[in-house]
Design a protein around this motif. Structure first.
Motif, mmCIF file in Angstrom:
data_model
loop_
_atom_site.group_PDB
_atom_site.id
_atom_site.type_symbol
_atom_site.label_atom_id
_atom_site.label_comp_id
_atom_site.label_asym_id
_atom_site.label_seq_id
_atom_site.Cartn_x
_atom_site.Cartn_y
_atom_site.Cartn_z
ATOM 1 N N PHE A 240 31.262 25.148 23.662
ATOM 2 C CA PHE A 240 29.646 26.251 23.377
ATOM 3 C C PHE A 240 29.402 26.840 24.630
ATOM 4 N N MET A 242 27.094 26.492 26.355
ATOM 5 C CA MET A 242 25.986 25.314 27.031
ATOM 6 C C MET A 242 26.754 24.802 28.135
ATOM 7 N N ALA A 377 14.658 30.714 17.730
ATOM 8 C CA ALA A 377 15.292 28.831 17.803
ATOM 9 C C ALA A 377 16.081 28.837 16.964
ATOM 10 N N MET A 379 20.204 25.908 17.672
ATOM 11 C CA MET A 379 20.054 25.313 18.054
ATOM 12 C C MET A 379 20.085 25.143 19.433
ATOM 13 N N GLU A 380 21.669 25.783 19.951
ATOM 14 C CA GLU A 380 22.207 26.113 21.973
ATOM 15 C C GLU A 380 20.606 27.096 21.930
ATOM 16 N N PRO A 381 20.112 26.957 23.422
ATOM 17 C CA PRO A 381 19.740 27.907 23.713
ATOM 18 C C PRO A 381 19.988 29.170 24.825
ATOM 19 N N LEU A 427 29.014 29.834 19.437
ATOM 20 C CA LEU A 427 27.990 30.233 19.584
ATOM 21 C C LEU A 427 27.212 29.438 19.060
ATOM 22 N N GLY A 428 26.493 27.972 19.147
ATOM 23 C CA GLY A 428 25.328 26.943 18.494
ATOM 24 C C GLY A 428 24.673 27.631 17.863
ATOM 25 N N GLY A 429 24.655 28.630 16.928
ATOM 26 C CA GLY A 429 23.897 29.636 16.446
ATOM 27 C C GLY A 429 23.839 31.058 17.018
ATOM 28 N N TRP A 458 18.456 28.223 29.360
ATOM 29 C CA TRP A 458 17.002 28.323 29.303
ATOM 30 C C TRP A 458 17.024 27.163 27.836
ATOM 31 N N ARG A 460 14.178 25.066 25.437
ATOM 32 C CA ARG A 460 13.960 25.422 24.597
ATOM 33 C C ARG A 460 12.251 26.089 24.146
ATOM 34 N N ARG B 26 26.550 15.181 30.458
ATOM 35 C CA ARG B 26 26.666 16.650 30.712
ATOM 36 C C ARG B 26 27.262 17.172 32.231
ATOM 37 N N LYS B 35 24.879 17.531 23.151
ATOM 38 C CA LYS B 35 23.708 18.327 23.028
ATOM 39 C C LYS B 35 22.966 18.817 23.422
ATOM 40 N N PHE B 36 22.353 19.447 24.093
ATOM 41 C CA PHE B 36 21.060 19.779 24.435
ATOM 42 C C PHE B 36 20.345 20.894 23.797
ATOM 43 N N GLY B 37 19.269 20.262 23.049
ATOM 44 C CA GLY B 37 18.356 21.149 21.761
ATOM 45 C C GLY B 37 17.042 21.051 21.936
ATOM 46 N N CYS B 38 16.119 20.650 23.128
ATOM 47 C CA CYS B 38 15.503 20.445 22.779
ATOM 48 C C CYS B 38 14.512 19.236 24.077
ATOM 49 N N CYS B 96 26.989 26.430 12.112
ATOM 50 C CA CYS B 96 27.454 27.034 14.365
ATOM 51 C C CYS B 96 28.048 25.611 14.926
ATOM 52 N N GLY B 97 27.940 24.587 14.385
ATOM 53 C CA GLY B 97 28.325 23.019 14.834
ATOM 54 C C GLY B 97 27.767 22.042 15.633
ATOM 55 N N TYR B 98 26.678 22.997 16.710
ATOM 56 C CA TYR B 98 25.809 22.999 17.490
ATOM 57 C C TYR B 98 25.383 21.519 17.400
ATOM 58 N N ARG B 132 20.160 23.801 12.282
ATOM 59 C CA ARG B 132 18.965 25.734 12.259
ATOM 60 C C ARG B 132 19.946 26.194 11.151
ATOM 61 N N CYS B 133 21.360 25.947 11.219
ATOM 62 C CA CYS B 133 22.290 26.630 10.318
ATOM 63 C C CYS B 133 22.213 26.167 9.272
#
Lengths: 775, 151
Positions: A240, A242, A377, A379-381, A427-429, A458, A460, B26, B35-38, B96-98, B132-133
């Protein structure tokens, strides 16, 4: 036409004069073929960060793709190697939409290629592909014919190569069964790989010589196929944006002005510079209005890892000058939008005379609806890596619009667009956010200033606070019903800050495109109709979010239709069918931004709209079960992106207002479907996306700054909140392919709200549900 | 200085003790499958196993990880697909798979403690992981399928 129109909703269509790209000139073949046999082409397919692009270098050091370098590559879409490997490009972005699987299979079908021997190559930004802007649910419908012709071209050349090799008439040779050409008069066969070099020497067939397969001979189109990349995704190998890492790369986090258009008044970065790993801070210039895809400006903290960049940024002391958008407060803005919606606006569609009918004494029903801003939002910013070297930049980015990256990075750095290479990662979304590449611009600017590759990440919080938000909208609806409860007059007015404001500071009305998203194509059989749009000034960046203006328009129209059914004391489904009226094709006024490129190909067909509603009723056993007292079923229908959708939602609401959604039935008529498996995924996902919007989706601003920051205060649906079971029913259709990524979202929300009305007697006129005592 | 084991390999960390494990994995080790999400343990995209149990790596400071044994998605995949991964591919879960590496790590952890997993168990444990998907119903199906195959 409203200023800004061309570069907003219609931009994809304008860019997508795709037909001319079907057959690429063959003049480069000799050169590349020679280069290939000389061994100058080196596949570096598994080297990070280029696992997707399979990029090679020509003798001159120019980047070329595996397709360019293949022994036989009759167009930029496909190449075949002597070992039989078939490379097919995915020129659109993979963000969960399944394009890396669905698009190449269309070409592979016409080529009669063995899918197991196909390798998909991700296309870099390149205008030769036509539009790559992966938005508007365009991918299959805009490229279906192009990809079929590209496959058929290659197949015909392989057949001719075999005929030449055997010295027999072309009519005696067929591509059969797969990946080989067979001689009909003997058992001779030649594999595609064996034919590649000879085929490369043949002249390109003329378009009229191509014979496309008949649908009954399709081997991949219409057949379910799982995601090509699922094994890589599930093992953490898929790269991705990221995940891109370059040697010597620096990491950057940016402190952006909390209010749009704000500037740094004073900066104290002493504490930030003391953080372990922080190298320096760099100012990013504020944008010149309109903001479009420019960087927002602010202060970047440059570090040798992401954490240090984040930590350093938190220690910056910045005094901001807020500028004019500091006046933005969602509470007062909402009242302004609602006031505007109560007053006459600009007429965007009209039939008969609504005003005259309203004075005739029918039963008047009025309702107001409101839907707030939303954030994407994904999942991947947002994230991007850029490597700027003298007057050239290479960007790796999860982007929906690689050509947009080229354009905007070039503009920001004052270099030529062709000197910007954009590699598209997974793309993570995206959901529309990653159509605008401000984050790639930031990375390019910082790489230029540091002289090193820079990755901008970026958080979240950045993602939520500095989004291109989905518009807030207020709608006013009024109908006059006859004795049978059917409307004789229907007035609808919507008011929202338009997407055009992102590209034109003066834009205050919705574009034709936005109005066409569920507003001006009026699907009901009502003699007097007027649709209007009122003015609204944007104070935050407005952008596209999965299904765009359809979200609030369908919410108002399909909720209001449901209210009228109860006012008429009729079953909502029967009433909806009565509203649609007899099967017919709507006139050209029912245009839709997605159909502008081919209005005759995609007429608005009420028979298809009726059919999805009828099938949904049958599948959900509409009317056969008893509801009320805490349980309910609701229906909504909506056509968007040329696809007809009906959704029936079943809901349970306990006495605390807590909602569960045990079952959803969605019926889809998207014309010819390239890959039903991906269609199911998209519509299952749309029900969850719709759940997030309906339950808790709300972005607000106070004094110009966004109030929300993370999943704590901008919750999205989790497993225990999402529909437990969503069944997708695909209507078989021979109509041209239509969109599937977005159309599942709009009808879900009113269907849920209509179900809640059955369960509780409470009519939801304002989103989200959390504002109505539900959780 | 922190000594710990990542995917069976002894590691010594000498950086900022406040750095979350996520960024060590990472940015320092190049293990980008996590992965980084929040950044606040709200979404589960960064889920790894610590001593066999699912944790959110974005909220585990390195200073707290002395002697910890960390397992990431890379290790789970190292010897061919894990039963959970195989089920994920078979049910065609990812869009998307993230988020999926995090979902898979959480599911691996869940099935260790609840081999005979129920819908309620799945809802309870997996609701910490956002997709989110909207792949939740396939995630549920894949976990049940993996449970059967692992039984």
């Amino acid at each position: 036409m409203i200023p800004g129109e061309k570069i907003t909703l219609e931009k994809t269509l304008e860019k997508s004069a795709v037909r001319k790209f079907t057959i690429e000139n063959a003049s480069r073949r000799g050169f590349l073929q020679g280069m290939f046999s000389a061994g100058a082409f080196v596949l570096c397919a598994r080297l990070i960060p280029e696992p997707l692009w399979a990029e090679g270098r020509s003798a001159e050091g120019k980047a070329i793709s595996a397709i360019d370098a293949a022994a036989f590559h009759p167009s930029l879409w496909v190449g075949i190697q002597p070992d039989g490997t078939v490379y097919i490009v995915a020129h659109r972005s993979e963000m969960g939409n399944g394009v890396r699987t669905s698009l190449p299979r269309i070409l592979a079908d016409e080529l009669d290629a063995d899918w197991a021997r196909v390798q998909v190559v991700q296309g870099d930004g390149n205008e030769a592909y036509g539009s790559q802007d992966t938005d508007g649910s365009h991918s299959v419908r805009e490229f279906f014919d192009v990809l079929r012709e590209a496959g058929a071209t290659a197949r015909l050349m392989l057949v001719r190569a075999a005929a030449q090799q055997w010295g027999v008439p072309e009519s005696q040779c067929v591509a059969d069964p797969v990946h080989v050409v067979s001689d009909l008069n003997s058992s001779r066969k030649l594999g595609y790989g064996e034919l590649a070099s000879l085929a490369a020497k043949l002249p390109m067939p003329r378009q009229e010589e191509l014979k496309l397969k008949s649908p009954d001979a399709w081997r991949y189109i219409g057949k379910p196929a799982k995601g090509l990349d699922a094994p890589d995704v599930c093992s953490g190998k898929a790269i991705f944006g990221m995940d891109v890492r370059l040697d010597g790369m620096l990491y950057a986090a940016v402190a952006r002005p909390p209010v749009l258009g704000g500037k740094v008044k004073a900066l104290d970065d002493k504490a930030a510079l003391q953080v372990m790993g922080v190298k320096k801070t760099i100012a990013i210039d504020p944008f010149t209005a309109p903001h479009a895809a420019q960087a927002l400006g602010g202060v970047a903290v440059i570090a040798d890892n992401t954490w240090s960049a984040f930590k350093g940024r938190n220690k910056l002391q910045i005094a901001w000058e807020n500028g004019s958008h500091g006046v933005y407060n969602s509470t007062t803005y909402k009242k302004e939008l609602q006031e505007t919606a109560r007053r006459p606006g600009k007429v965007v569609y009209k039939a008969g005379d609504v005003d005259a009918e309203f004075t005739k004494g029918g039963k008047i029903v009025e309702a107001e609806y409101y839907a707030p801003h939303l954030a994407h939002a994904s999942m991947e910013p947002p994230v991007a890596v850029a490597d700027a070297q003298s007057d050239r930049v290479t960007v790796w980015s999860p982007t929906q619009d690689p050509q947009g990256v080229q354009e905007n990075v070039a503009k920001a750095l004052g270099i030529k667009k062709e000197n910007v290479v954009c590699h598209v990662t997974f793309l993570g979304g995206g959901f529309g956010r990653k159509s605008l590449p401000d984050y790639a611009v930031e990375a390019a600017v910082l790489s230029k200033k540091t002289g090193r590759p820079v990755k901008v990440i970026w958080s979240r919080e950045d993602d939520i606070k500095f989004d291109y938000f989905h518009s807030v909208a207020a709608m006013y609806m009024k109908a006059s019903l006859d004795a049978a409860g059917m409307p004789k007059a229907w007035l609808q007015r919507s008011v929202f800050p338009p997407i055009g404001s992102t590209f034109d500071v003066k834009a205050v009305y919705g574009s034709d495109g936005e109005m066409s998203l569920g507003w001006t194509p009026f699907p009901f059989d009502v003699p007097n109709v007027r649709a209007e749009n009122g003015k609204a000034t944007a104070h935050v960046r407005i952008g596209w979010l999965r299904s765009v203006a359809n979200i609030y328009h369908a919410f108002a129209v399909q909720s209001f239709a449901n209210e009228l059914a109860y006012a008429a004391n009729r079953d909502p489904l029967d009433y909806l069918l009565a509203l649609m009226g007899p099967p017919r094709i709507l006139g050209s006024e029912a245009k839709d931004s997605g159909a502008k490129s081919a209005p005759d190909k995609y007429p608005y067909d009420i028979a298809r709209l009726r059919q999805v509603a009828e099938v949904a009723a049958e599948k959900s056993q509409w009317g056969k079960r008893k509801f009320g007292k805490g349980s309910g079923m609701g229906i909504a229908v909506h056509r968007s992106f040329l696809t007809y959708v009906a959704t029936v939602v079943e809901v349970e609401v306990d006495n605390q207002g807590a909602i569960t959604i045990p079952h959803v039935h969605t019926v889809v008529d998207a014309g010819i479907v390239a890959n039903p498996e991906m269609v199911r995924q998209q519509f299952e996902g749309a029900a969850v996306f719709g759940t997030s919007i309906a339950r808790t989706g709300e972005i607000t601003a106070t004094n110009g700054a966004i109030d929300q920051s993370n999943f704590s205060d901008y919750p999205v649906a989790r497993m225990n909140e999402a529909p437990f079971q969503t069944d997708i029913h695909i209507v078989e259709s021979a109509a041209p392919p239509a969109g599937v990524g977005e159309p599942g979202v709009p009808p879900f929300i009113p269907a849920l709200c209509n179900a809640i009305f059955v369960a509780t007697g409470k009519r939801v006129r304002e989103l989200p549900l959390s504002r109505n005592g539900f959780s | 200085m922190v000594h710990l084991k990542i995917n069976g390999v002894e590691r010594t960390f000498e950086g900022d003790p406040e750095m979350p494990l996520l960024w060590y994995l990472r940015d320092i080790l190049g293990l980008t499958g996590t992965k980084f999400g929040c950044g606040m343990a709200l979404c589960g995209a960064c889920t790894v196993l610590m001593n066999g149990k699912a944790v959110r790596s974005c909220s585990k400071q390195m200073s707290t990880l002395a002697a910890a044994e960390i397992t990431t998605i890379e290790e789970i995949s190292a010897h061919g697909p894990h039963a959970v991964q195989a089920a994920w591919v078979d049910v065609n879960v990812p869009q998307c798979g993230y988020c999926q590496p995090g979902q898979i790590m959480q599911a691996v952890s869940l099935l260790k403690t609840k081999p005979a997993v129920t819908d309620d168990d799945i809802d309870t444990v997996m609701s910490g992981n956002i997709c989110r998907c909207g792949t939740y119903q396939r995630i549920r199906a894949a976990i049940k399928q993996a449970a059967k195959e692992m039984a």
